[in-house]
Design a protein around this motif. Structure first.
Motif, mmCIF file in Angstrom:
data_model
loop_
_atom_site.group_PDB
_atom_site.id
_atom_site.type_symbol
_atom_site.label_atom_id
_atom_site.label_comp_id
_atom_site.label_asym_id
_atom_site.label_seq_id
_atom_site.Cartn_x
_atom_site.Cartn_y
_atom_site.Cartn_z
ATOM 1 N N PRO A 11 0.838 -1.205 0.000
ATOM 2 C CA PRO A 11 0.000 0.000 0.000
ATOM 3 C C PRO A 11 0.869 1.250 0.000
ATOM 4 C CG PRO A 11 -0.118 -1.113 2.129
ATOM 5 C CD PRO A 11 0.700 -1.980 1.226
ATOM 6 N N ALA A 12 0.387 2.280 -0.676
ATOM 7 C CA ALA A 12 1.155 3.520 -0.783
ATOM 8 C C ALA A 12 1.242 4.251 0.544
ATOM 9 C CB ALA A 12 0.538 4.427 -1.850
ATOM 10 N N GLY A 13 0.301 4.078 1.429
ATOM 11 C CA GLY A 13 0.298 4.811 2.695
ATOM 12 C C GLY A 13 0.984 4.067 3.812
ATOM 13 N N ARG A 16 5.516 6.594 8.222
ATOM 14 C CA ARG A 16 6.490 7.625 7.855
ATOM 15 C C ARG A 16 7.916 7.094 8.036
ATOM 16 N NH1 ARG A 16 6.182 13.839 8.664
ATOM 17 N NH2 ARG A 16 8.267 14.376 7.994
ATOM 18 N N ASP A 44 -3.414 2.625 -6.183
ATOM 19 C CA ASP A 44 -2.660 3.350 -5.157
ATOM 20 C C ASP A 44 -1.750 2.394 -4.378
ATOM 21 O OD1 ASP A 44 -1.877 5.733 -3.903
ATOM 22 O OD2 ASP A 44 -3.273 5.403 -2.246
ATOM 23 N N THR A 45 -1.023 1.556 -5.132
ATOM 24 C CA THR A 45 -0.082 0.623 -4.521
ATOM 25 C C THR A 45 1.255 0.697 -5.240
ATOM 26 O OG1 THR A 45 -0.834 -1.177 -5.951
ATOM 27 C CG2 THR A 45 -1.834 -1.056 -3.778
#
Length: 60
Positions: A11-13, A16, A44-45
């Motif tokens: 996953p892109a998110g 941090r 969005d991956t």
């Protein structure tokens, strides 16, 4: 066929400072596979891929 093999999806998110797709790709490169990370905007991956033909060359 689009000329690539997807080894893993991330996953892109991510957290941090964490780059799990890049870390996974680096580990595959250390094993001899020419892995690279690309972004799939539709899902969005991040995808860790090996372009077609490269995997066969690396294994041989």
């Amino acid at each position: 066929m689009n000329g690539r093999t997807v080894l893993e999806r991330f996953p892109a998110g991510g957290p941090r400072g964490s780059w799990p797709a890049e870390e996974f790709a680096q580990a595959r490169r250390l094993e001899g596979l020419p892995a690279e990370v690309v972004m799939d905007l539709a899902t969005d991956t991040f995808l860790v891929i090996v372009r077609s033909g490269d995997a066969a060359d690396a294994v041989a």
